[in-house]
Design a protein around this motif. Structure first.
Motif, short mmCIF file in Angstrom:
data_model
loop_
_atom_site.label_atom_id
_atom_site.label_comp_id
_atom_site.label_asym_id
_atom_site.label_seq_id
_atom_site.Cartn_x
_atom_site.Cartn_y
_atom_site.Cartn_z
N UNK A 45 0.76 -1.48 -0.24
CA UNK A 45 0.03 -0.13 -0.17
C UNK A 45 1.14 1.14 -0.34
N UNK A 46 1.82 1.80 -0.84
CA UNK A 46 3.01 2.61 -0.59
C UNK A 46 2.37 2.86 -2.04
N UNK A 47 2.13 4.77 -1.53
CA UNK A 47 1.81 5.74 -2.52
C UNK A 47 3.14 6.02 -3.88
N UNK A 48 3.35 6.46 -4.49
CA UNK A 48 4.53 6.56 -5.76
C UNK A 48 5.37 5.83 -5.72
N UNK A 49 4.41 4.00 -5.97
CA UNK A 49 5.47 2.68 -6.36
C UNK A 49 5.04 2.33 -7.05
N UNK A 50 5.58 1.80 -7.98
CA UNK A 50 5.05 0.51 -9.25
C UNK A 50 4.91 -0.44 -8.60
N UNK A 51 5.54 -0.63 -7.58
CA UNK A 51 4.86 -2.75 -7.03
C UNK A 51 3.73 -2.77 -6.42
N UNK A 52 3.33 -1.40 -6.32
CA UNK A 52 1.72 -1.30 -5.85
C UNK A 52 1.15 -1.27 -6.81
N UNK A 53 1.45 -0.49 -7.72
CA UNK A 53 0.27 0.03 -9.18
C UNK A 53 -0.07 -1.67 -9.59
N UNK A 54 1.22 -2.35 -9.74
CA UNK A 54 1.31 -3.32 -10.53
C UNK A 54 0.45 -4.64 -9.94
N UNK A 55 0.75 -4.80 -8.57
CA UNK A 55 -0.37 -5.40 -7.72
C UNK A 55 -1.81 -5.59 -7.72
N UNK A 56 -2.54 -3.68 -7.44
CA UNK A 56 -3.52 -3.64 -8.10
C UNK A 56 -3.94 -4.11 -9.74
N UNK A 57 -2.85 -3.97 -10.43
CA UNK A 57 -3.29 -4.09 -11.81
C UNK A 57 -3.86 -5.30 -12.33
N UNK A 58 -2.51 -6.77 -10.88
CA UNK A 58 -2.76 -8.17 -11.66
C UNK A 58 -4.26 -8.54 -10.87
N UNK A 59 -4.45 -7.90 -9.74
CA UNK A 59 -6.14 -8.24 -8.72
C UNK A 59 -7.25 -7.69 -10.16
N UNK A 60 -6.96 -6.50 -10.28
CA UNK A 60 -8.12 -6.43 -11.58
C UNK A 60 -8.92 -7.07 -12.51
N UNK A 61 -7.47 -7.35 -12.83
CA UNK A 61 -7.63 -8.14 -14.11
C UNK A 61 -7.74 -9.50 -13.82
N UNK A 62 -7.59 -9.82 -12.92
CA UNK A 62 -7.82 -11.35 -12.33
C UNK A 62 -9.39 -11.56 -12.59
N UNK A 63 -9.67 -9.99 -11.75
CA UNK A 63 -11.33 -10.27 -11.00
C UNK A 63 -12.20 -9.98 -12.87
N UNK A 64 -11.43 -8.93 -13.76
CA UNK A 64 -12.05 -8.83 -14.90
C UNK A 64 -11.75 -9.91 -16.12
#
Length: 441
Positions: free
Chosen positions: A404-423
């Motif tokens: 849950x880091x702001x301004x951090x690519x790893x958080x961007x990627x894990x959110x993208x992967x999570x939503x992509x798995x859901x979608x």
């Protein structure tokens, strides 16, 4: 979960009879060009390679750097507005993520530094929105290639910098000679190159017509992990490669999938027993002492500070910038015998900021992503990316504050992967002609 190509994949497919072009180069509709540029801009911003030279490699204050993220907020909004329905659908399917963000916002009311919390909550929201935007706009293949291509450029630049300008590309203090490339220190390079390798290998598997290119670049990123001398990054890379091997086996046939599943269970149990019974040996292999380079003293201090109010933290983004002599940072530093910059644990970072409720919500969300990643390993092309990325993220956050880091690519990627798995991938329109197969010369 659909495994078919989304409509956006067609912009990177060459017509029959022509040599396949690189993604993002072939002529495409203006909306696709804008989406590609926005996506690359998001990745380059949140990977943060530019912060090291702008601060003189740590010699100057980094406070002004937050101004460089405002354009990324706009880029995320642009991408979301291109597919608002998909973005909303992804968030609706991620109630635990929404609950985490709401709890984070609520910590403003009891934060020890409410002004900092108020500033960092929007930063986290927009960083999260970047992941939502990437997941809602792109198919698995396109998302993987866009991230892979962008990070590959940084890998090549890091290799050239370390080879041709060693005063900049290699560390001169603390770990002299260790490669850092475009980053401030060796661990930064190591962990980014782990992500780069995962995306490049996944791109080579998902898009076989460009396999030679992606696999060749993956060799560069893997070499940089070794040159960084980061043992943690090397361990995470090996485990991630093991996860990709597991996906390869389970996708090769039902019988092999059953055997691989049981073997994976045995290996996980065996590794757990090894860590529990031979802790000193494991630490020695990682180059750590019994305190994990002072981490356990920080963790003990955090647990002591949270003992009086376990359900309520000290506020999101508030603890480690508290200048007071009586705040939690001062007491943790007293116990650890130095002032830490973070918790050096993603779990404890959430605990001290959000309290036990945040830890529970995050754990439930992580379990959900893991379950979907494992299913994707059997049933979706996204498994090539999702499972190794979850291995990398889960292992790294045990000793690094990346949750849950702001301004951090790893958080961007894990959110993208999570939503992509859901979608899943967006199915092509029924009246849209399927792209002709690529020519093979």
């Amino acid at each position: 979960m659909s495994g078919g190509a989304g409509a956006d994949d067609q912009m990177i497919l060459a017509p029959a009879g022509k040599r396949p072009s690189l993604p993002l180069v072939r002529a495409a509709p203006l909306a696709d060009i804008v989406a590609v540029v926005a996506s690359i801009g998001l990745i380059l911003t949140y990977v943060g390679f530019w912060s090291a030279p702008l601060t003189g490699y740590g010699a100057r204050s980094a406070d002004f750097l937050r101004n460089f993220y405002y354009p990324a907020y706009l880029l995320a909004l642009v991408l979301v507005c291109m597919r608002p329905g998909r973005a909303l659908k992804g968030m609706v399917r991620s109630p635990l993520l929404i609950a985490l963000l709401l709890l984070t916002a609520a910590t403003y009311f009891w934060s020890i530094m409410p002004d900092l919390t108020a500033r960092r909550i929007p930063a986290l929201v927009f960083t999260t929105l970047a992941g939502v935007a990437l997941a809602s706009r792109w198919s698995w293949k396109s998302l993987t290639e866009i991230v892979a291509g962008t990070l590959a450029v940084l890998a090549v630049m890091s290799l050239l910098l370390g080879a041709l300008l060693p005063d900049m590309g290699r560390m001169q203090e603390i770990f002299p000679g260790a490669w850092r490339g475009l980053w401030l220190e060796k661990n930064g390079l190591g962990h980014v190159m782990v992500q780069t390798t995962i995306f490049l290998l996944a791109a080579g598997i998902m898009v076989p017509e460009r396999r030679t290119l992606w696999f060749g670049l993956a060799a560069v990123s893997m070499a940089l992990v070794i040159l960084s001398t980061s043992k943690t990054a090397l361990l995470v890379l090996l485990l991630s490669l093991g996860a990709m091997g597991f996906v390869a086996v389970v996708k090769s046939g039902p019988l092999r999938a059953v055997v691989a599943t049981w073997l994976a269970v045995v290996v996980v149990i065996g590794v757990g027993l090894l860590i529990a019974t031979e802790t000193d040996l494991v630490l020695e292999l990682l180059g750590k002492d019994a305190t994990l380079t002072g981490r356990t003293e920080i963790w003990s201090g955090i647990m002591e500070q949270m003992s009086d109010h376990p359900w309520r933290g000290f506020g999101y983004g508030a603890v480690w910038d508290d200048p007071g002599f009586t705040g939690p940072k001062a007491w943790i530093g007293h116990q650890a015998h130095f002032l830490p910059a973070n918790a050096h644990s993603g779990w404890l970072e959430i605990y001290i900021a959000l309290g036990l409720g945040g830890v529970i919500l995050f754990a439930l969300w992580l379990v959900q992503i893991w379950a979907q990643s494992l299913w994707a390993a059997y049933a979706s092309p996204g498994g090539w990316l999702a499972l190794p990325m979850m291995i990398s993220y889960t292992i790294t956050m045990m000793s690094e504050s990346i949750a849950m880091n702001w301004h951090e690519l790893r958080w961007v990627i894990v959110v993208a992967v999570a939503l992509k798995l859901a979608l899943g991938d967006e199915p092509a329109a029924p009246n849209q002609a399927a792209p002709r197969p690529l020519s093979r010369r």
